[in-house]
Motif scaffolding. Sequence first.
Motif, PDB file in Angstrom:
ATOM      1  N   ASP A  58      -2.781   4.117  -5.385  1.00  0.00           N
ATOM      2  CA  ASP A  58      -4.161   4.422  -4.993  1.00  0.00           C
ATOM      3  C   ASP A  58      -4.637   3.356  -4.012  1.00  0.00           C
ATOM      4  O   ASP A  58      -5.007   2.252  -4.405  1.00  0.00           O
ATOM      5  CB  ASP A  58      -5.050   4.457  -6.242  1.00  0.00           C
ATOM      6  N   TRP A  59      -4.608   3.689  -2.727  1.00  0.00           N
ATOM      7  CA  TRP A  59      -5.026   2.731  -1.704  1.00  0.00           C
ATOM      8  C   TRP A  59      -6.508   2.394  -1.829  1.00  0.00           C
ATOM      9  O   TRP A  59      -6.906   1.230  -1.727  1.00  0.00           O
ATOM     10  CB  TRP A  59      -4.732   3.312  -0.318  1.00  0.00           C
ATOM     11  N   MET A  96       1.369   0.395  -4.649  1.00  0.00           N
ATOM     12  CA  MET A  96       0.144   1.020  -5.147  1.00  0.00           C
ATOM     13  C   MET A  96       0.261   2.542  -5.114  1.00  0.00           C
ATOM     14  O   MET A  96       0.893   3.095  -4.217  1.00  0.00           O
ATOM     15  CB  MET A  96      -1.046   0.642  -4.269  1.00  0.00           C
ATOM     16  N   SER A 125       0.850  -1.181   0.000  1.00  0.00           N
ATOM     17  CA  SER A 125       0.000   0.000   0.000  1.00  0.00           C
ATOM     18  C   SER A 125       0.896   1.245   0.000  1.00  0.00           C
ATOM     19  O   SER A 125       2.092   1.163   0.302  1.00  0.00           O
ATOM     20  CB  SER A 125      -0.910   0.009   1.226  1.00  0.00           C
ATOM     21  N   GLY A 139      -7.173   0.243  -4.882  1.00  0.00           N
ATOM     22  CA  GLY A 139      -6.119  -0.721  -5.190  1.00  0.00           C
ATOM     23  C   GLY A 139      -6.608  -2.145  -5.361  1.00  0.00           C
ATOM     24  O   GLY A 139      -6.135  -2.883  -6.240  1.00  0.00           O
TER      25      GLY A 139
END
Length: 270
Positions: A176-177, A174, A147, A180
């Motif tokens: 974009d948490w 990632m 993350s 994701g």
Amino acid sequence: MLEYLTDADDPRLSDYTRLRDVELRKSIEAERGLFLAEGEKVIRRAIGAGFPIRSVLTTRRWLASLEDVLGDATVYVVSDEIMSGIAGFQVHRGALASMERLPLPAVDTLLKGATRLLVLEDLVDHSNVGAIFRSAAALGVDGVVLSPRCADPLYRRAVKVSMGAVFSIPYARMDDWFEGLARLRDAGFQTLALTPDQTVTPLDRVPPADRVALLLGAEGDGLSSHWLAEADLAVCIPMSAAAMATGVDSLNVVAAAAIACHGLMRTAAG
């Protein structure tokens, strides 16, 4: 190229100073695009994985053990006292190497050839991250997805605890948490959220699937409510009745990860 230094404040040693100051090291390593490998075995694994050497810091005692892999790299040779003073601790097997980072693959690139993944959400303890990478590499996991806020696998402590396993297993971060996990599902992965909740599906009863991503949360807090809700299935490692009766209702994240990695390989075999 050997350079014998006698001053701990020599500017040529700036990559190695104040290693115990985590926040300082994060900023220095990000700014300079470097990471540190500690000890002969880890240094060899980093070189073998293709990371370029910036320089090596060692003592006379340990110089010979690395000569065959250093080539024409710059090697700073100092006394044991200066080595300990620079690092602030006893350096494992007397050597540190400053290495250039390589570009990380995009998450989509990592997903293409993988069938078994670990996905780490906000694990900030470098020792835990390193130990999980070691388990993942030893037990055949194809890769690790981090993350955005997860700790750096190339931070010195993570590298050391992993015994260089961070160099042998691919990973990506990632950007974009929140969305994701959707990207994993779009790539055909079943997402399993590991939780201590003993009312969910035991990991060893999950039917085999072609592509599986196991989600692990931070020690203590575990996975976020968002990722628990987004996952395809919540799973647990069953605790014995005797353990539950004495209040032992979960494992630490490192032990849980090792058992879960073994479980992923079972589902891969079908």
